[in-house]
Design an enzyme around this catalytic site. Sequence first.
Site, PDB file in Angstrom:
ATOM      1  N   THR A  52      33.576  87.062  11.590  1.00 24.28           N
ATOM      2  CA  THR A  52      34.767  86.547  10.910  1.00 24.28           C
ATOM      3  C   THR A  52      34.906  87.206   9.546  1.00 24.28           C
ATOM      4  O   THR A  52      35.993  87.662   9.165  1.00 24.28           O
ATOM      5  CB  THR A  52      34.692  85.015  10.753  1.00 24.28           C
ATOM      6  OG1 THR A  52      34.500  84.415  12.034  1.00 24.28           O
ATOM      7  CG2 THR A  52      35.960  84.469  10.125  1.00 24.28           C
ATOM      8  N   ARG A  79      21.544  82.648  15.189  1.00 24.09           N
ATOM      9  CA  ARG A  79      21.429  81.208  15.445  1.00 24.09           C
ATOM     10  C   ARG A  79      21.386  80.404  14.147  1.00 24.09           C
ATOM     11  O   ARG A  79      21.762  79.236  14.126  1.00 24.09           O
ATOM     12  CB  ARG A  79      20.176  80.915  16.284  1.00 24.09           C
ATOM     13  CG  ARG A  79      20.311  81.262  17.760  1.00 24.09           C
ATOM     14  CD  ARG A  79      19.112  80.741  18.540  1.00 24.09           C
ATOM     15  NE  ARG A  79      19.316  80.845  19.981  1.00 24.09           N
ATOM     16  CZ  ARG A  79      18.589  80.205  20.880  1.00 24.09           C
ATOM     17  NH1 ARG A  79      17.608  79.415  20.499  1.00 24.09           N
ATOM     18  NH2 ARG A  79      18.845  80.351  22.167  1.00 24.09           N
ATOM     19  N   THR A  82      24.619  78.974   8.756  1.00 25.79           N
ATOM     20  CA  THR A  82      25.208  78.016   7.806  1.00 25.79           C
ATOM     21  C   THR A  82      24.355  76.764   7.630  1.00 25.79           C
ATOM     22  O   THR A  82      24.717  75.896   6.828  1.00 25.79           O
ATOM     23  CB  THR A  82      26.607  77.601   8.294  1.00 25.79           C
ATOM     24  OG1 THR A  82      26.489  77.030   9.601  1.00 25.79           O
ATOM     25  CG2 THR A  82      27.536  78.801   8.345  1.00 25.79           C
ATOM     26  N   LYS A 152      33.683  64.003   8.094  1.00 24.16           N
ATOM     27  CA  LYS A 152      33.165  62.804   7.431  1.00 24.16           C
ATOM     28  C   LYS A 152      33.636  62.761   5.980  1.00 24.16           C
ATOM     29  O   LYS A 152      33.994  61.702   5.457  1.00 24.16           O
ATOM     30  CB  LYS A 152      31.635  62.790   7.484  1.00 24.16           C
ATOM     31  CG  LYS A 152      31.012  61.646   6.678  1.00 24.16           C
ATOM     32  CD  LYS A 152      29.503  61.645   6.792  1.00 24.16           C
ATOM     33  CE  LYS A 152      28.908  60.500   5.937  1.00 24.16           C
ATOM     34  NZ  LYS A 152      27.451  60.384   6.096  1.00 24.16           N
ATOM     35  N   ARG A 240      57.935  60.394  28.790  1.00 26.99           N
ATOM     36  CA  ARG A 240      59.039  59.472  28.477  1.00 26.99           C
ATOM     37  C   ARG A 240      58.614  58.029  28.696  1.00 26.99           C
ATOM     38  O   ARG A 240      58.922  57.144  27.900  1.00 26.99           O
ATOM     39  CB  ARG A 240      60.240  59.790  29.345  1.00 26.99           C
ATOM     40  CG  ARG A 240      60.960  61.085  28.966  1.00 26.99           C
ATOM     41  CD  ARG A 240      62.071  61.400  29.953  1.00 26.99           C
ATOM     42  NE  ARG A 240      63.062  60.334  30.010  1.00 26.99           N
ATOM     43  CZ  ARG A 240      63.922  60.172  31.019  1.00 26.99           C
ATOM     44  NH1 ARG A 240      63.878  60.988  32.060  1.00 26.99           N
ATOM     45  NH2 ARG A 240      64.810  59.198  30.999  1.00 26.99           N
ATOM     46  N   TYR A 241      57.925  57.785  29.782  1.00 19.90           N
ATOM     47  CA  TYR A 241      57.347  56.469  30.074  1.00 19.90           C
ATOM     48  C   TYR A 241      56.397  56.638  31.242  1.00 19.90           C
ATOM     49  O   TYR A 241      56.242  57.732  31.785  1.00 19.90           O
ATOM     50  CB  TYR A 241      58.425  55.415  30.363  1.00 19.90           C
ATOM     51  CG  TYR A 241      59.467  55.804  31.391  1.00 19.90           C
ATOM     52  CD1 TYR A 241      59.208  55.728  32.761  1.00 19.90           C
ATOM     53  CD2 TYR A 241      60.730  56.227  30.996  1.00 19.90           C
ATOM     54  CE1 TYR A 241      60.163  56.067  33.695  1.00 19.90           C
ATOM     55  CE2 TYR A 241      61.699  56.575  31.927  1.00 19.90           C
ATOM     56  CZ  TYR A 241      61.406  56.495  33.274  1.00 19.90           C
ATOM     57  OH  TYR A 241      62.351  56.839  34.200  1.00 19.90           O
ATOM     58  N   HIS A 299      56.224  58.916  46.600  1.00 17.92           N
ATOM     59  CA  HIS A 299      55.372  57.774  46.248  1.00 17.92           C
ATOM     60  C   HIS A 299      53.944  57.968  46.759  1.00 17.92           C
ATOM     61  O   HIS A 299      53.330  57.056  47.333  1.00 17.92           O
ATOM     62  CB  HIS A 299      55.959  56.468  46.780  1.00 17.92           C
ATOM     63  CG  HIS A 299      57.327  56.165  46.229  1.00 17.92           C
ATOM     64  ND1 HIS A 299      57.547  55.999  44.887  1.00 17.92           N
ATOM     65  CD2 HIS A 299      58.529  56.039  46.827  1.00 17.92           C
ATOM     66  CE1 HIS A 299      58.836  55.764  44.685  1.00 17.92           C
ATOM     67  NE2 HIS A 299      59.454  55.798  45.847  1.00 17.92           N
ATOM     68  N   ARG A 465      46.246  48.555  61.448  1.00 13.89           N
ATOM     69  CA  ARG A 465      46.497  49.851  62.082  1.00 13.89           C
ATOM     70  C   ARG A 465      47.631  49.779  63.093  1.00 13.89           C
ATOM     71  O   ARG A 465      48.324  50.784  63.342  1.00 13.89           O
ATOM     72  CB  ARG A 465      45.194  50.344  62.724  1.00 13.89           C
ATOM     73  CG  ARG A 465      45.182  51.831  63.036  1.00 13.89           C
ATOM     74  CD  ARG A 465      43.765  52.349  63.118  1.00 13.89           C
ATOM     75  NE  ARG A 465      43.098  52.233  61.828  1.00 13.89           N
ATOM     76  CZ  ARG A 465      43.216  53.126  60.843  1.00 13.89           C
ATOM     77  NH1 ARG A 465      43.958  54.197  61.025  1.00 13.89           N
ATOM     78  NH2 ARG A 465      42.589  52.940  59.713  1.00 13.89           N
ATOM     79  N   PHE A 490      38.792  54.486  62.751  1.00 16.15           N
ATOM     80  CA  PHE A 490      38.768  54.102  64.162  1.00 16.15           C
ATOM     81  C   PHE A 490      39.784  53.008  64.479  1.00 16.15           C
ATOM     82  O   PHE A 490      40.268  52.305  63.595  1.00 16.15           O
ATOM     83  CB  PHE A 490      37.364  53.683  64.595  1.00 16.15           C
ATOM     84  CG  PHE A 490      36.800  52.474  63.883  1.00 16.15           C
ATOM     85  CD1 PHE A 490      37.381  51.215  63.977  1.00 16.15           C
ATOM     86  CD2 PHE A 490      35.628  52.576  63.130  1.00 16.15           C
ATOM     87  CE1 PHE A 490      36.849  50.102  63.360  1.00 16.15           C
ATOM     88  CE2 PHE A 490      35.084  51.473  62.488  1.00 16.15           C
ATOM     89  CZ  PHE A 490      35.696  50.236  62.606  1.00 16.15           C
ATOM     90  N   ARG A 537      35.583  59.645  59.070  1.00  9.59           N
ATOM     91  CA  ARG A 537      36.882  59.040  58.772  1.00  9.59           C
ATOM     92  C   ARG A 537      37.432  59.647  57.485  1.00  9.59           C
ATOM     93  O   ARG A 537      36.710  60.300  56.725  1.00  9.59           O
ATOM     94  CB  ARG A 537      36.765  57.522  58.639  1.00  9.59           C
ATOM     95  CG  ARG A 537      36.138  57.061  57.343  1.00  9.59           C
ATOM     96  CD  ARG A 537      36.081  55.544  57.253  1.00  9.59           C
ATOM     97  NE  ARG A 537      35.635  55.142  55.920  1.00  9.59           N
ATOM     98  CZ  ARG A 537      35.060  53.975  55.651  1.00  9.59           C
ATOM     99  NH1 ARG A 537      34.854  53.102  56.615  1.00  9.59           N
ATOM    100  NH2 ARG A 537      34.699  53.685  54.423  1.00  9.59           N
TER     101      ARG A 537
END
Length: 541
Positions: A52, A79, A82, A152, A240-241, A299, A465, A490, A537
């Site tokens: 940087t 590593r 800072t 902080k 919007r909602y 839906h 079913r 089933f 299933r």
Amino acid sequence: MSVHAADPSLYRDRDVVAVRRALISVSDKSGLLELAGALADSGVELVSTGSTAQTIRDAGYAVTDVASVTGFPESLDGRVKTLHPAVHAGLLADLRLESHEQQLADLGIAAFELVVVNLYPFVETVASGADTATVVENVDIGGPAMVRASAKNHPNVAIVVSPSSYAEVVEAVRAGGTSLALRKRLAAQAFAHTAAYDTAVASYFASDVVDAEPVGHDLETPGTFESHLSFGADLAATLRYGENAHQAAALYTQAGGAGIAQATQLHGKEMSYNNYVDADAAVRAAFDFSEPAVAIIKHANPCGIAVGAADAVDPIASAHAAAHACDPLSAFGGVIAANRPVTVAMAETVKDIFTEVVVAPGFDPEALEILSRKKNIRLLTLPADFALAPREVKQISGGFLVQDADRFTAFDQSTWDLVAGEPADDATLADLAFAWKASRAVKSNGILLANAGASVGVGMGQVNRVDSCHLAVNRAGDRAAGSVAASDAFFPFADGLQVLLDAGVRAVAQPGGSVRDEEVIAAATAAGVTMYFTGERHFFH
């Protein structure tokens, strides 16, 4: 650990803080030079690290290396840069307190009023498929420490974690300083940023542990799950909602995600909550198939699913036409998903049908132009790296449910057991395989009738079913005769199957496993209908 209570009488009021010194250390260098130039023009001293600092210096701006501040060189392959009192005292000193101001003076440490930090690209590194050592090297340590320290201390320090905030901060600097309200808002963003980052790191390590152990799919060999599960997401849009007009709603996206939440909208009105739910269900259904496929959802249930005809000139257009033919009435105002780019032929058909959303991997340029003539239709392209998530999470009151996603990653029709009738011919077997896959997208109890690679009748979401069978047959009408049927679970009695047999269904695929299987098999045998047990299933709630 002790926490000292603050004495409010010791604090001096501090709203606008002039920026004299800034610490900049970024992995994402978008907008960096524009920021550095604006700060330099405002007389701000720039302190920076590694690449940087070099980038800023190469652009001709004065910059002080962190090593000059700490008196300690960057070490251990970067590593340690800072993590030093000369940096963190400058970040954490609360200059509303005279005692902190005096301690900084005694230590010869200057405070920072602005910190610009974004973290090592951990999520991107994981997504690239990098090896573990490379991923671990991209776990940032010093960055999150600086971000959290600055957040902080937001009464004194403005912390910026995203290039999207640069313009606002530069404007504040030029106007005389950052306000407390701005610094507090930036601090909230910073804590959310580090929380999401830590969640990504934790999830990577947890998944690495899980993947190293066998994961089962039944009660005898339960799956292995993390002892701690965290979620991180960023606000992408306020909708919007919600499901209804009185419910507030928003879209959040997860870092590294590549699903419907990350789709690019090319045209149309803003997406709604229900649009996203239906689009996700549609994509989930269409991408169950490797062949060109289209799903039309209303839906969260399919009103049509089909694969392109084998001899079709335009398979995706063929798939859409067949899917729409299943239930044109319900398809009005539906959501369409295709697992191939939308072609001109498909667009020509869709343009005459009221459709809320079309989502696909892409759109042919002319197809996009055709559909864009419709003002309100929403056109979405999926991310290039789109993939269905391997796990699903559902919120319940007080917690979450997590499960492996129901996928057809290892579909093997040869494992099915023929329990009634004659073995199906190739065409019937292909239709049964299609119906069985498509039934997974139907809300339970689910029954799907199909013919020639397309659904012709769907019965969904019923509490028994038998009613689902009646719905499927009624929707199919005359098309029920000669179709094949798939049941997501089933048949507990023969009555549901009998509805299908009476309608003329020629073959059935169902999981089996009922205590009355023999009764159900006898009904199929008496009707001369082929029936296979799949052994699994596909409930979908």
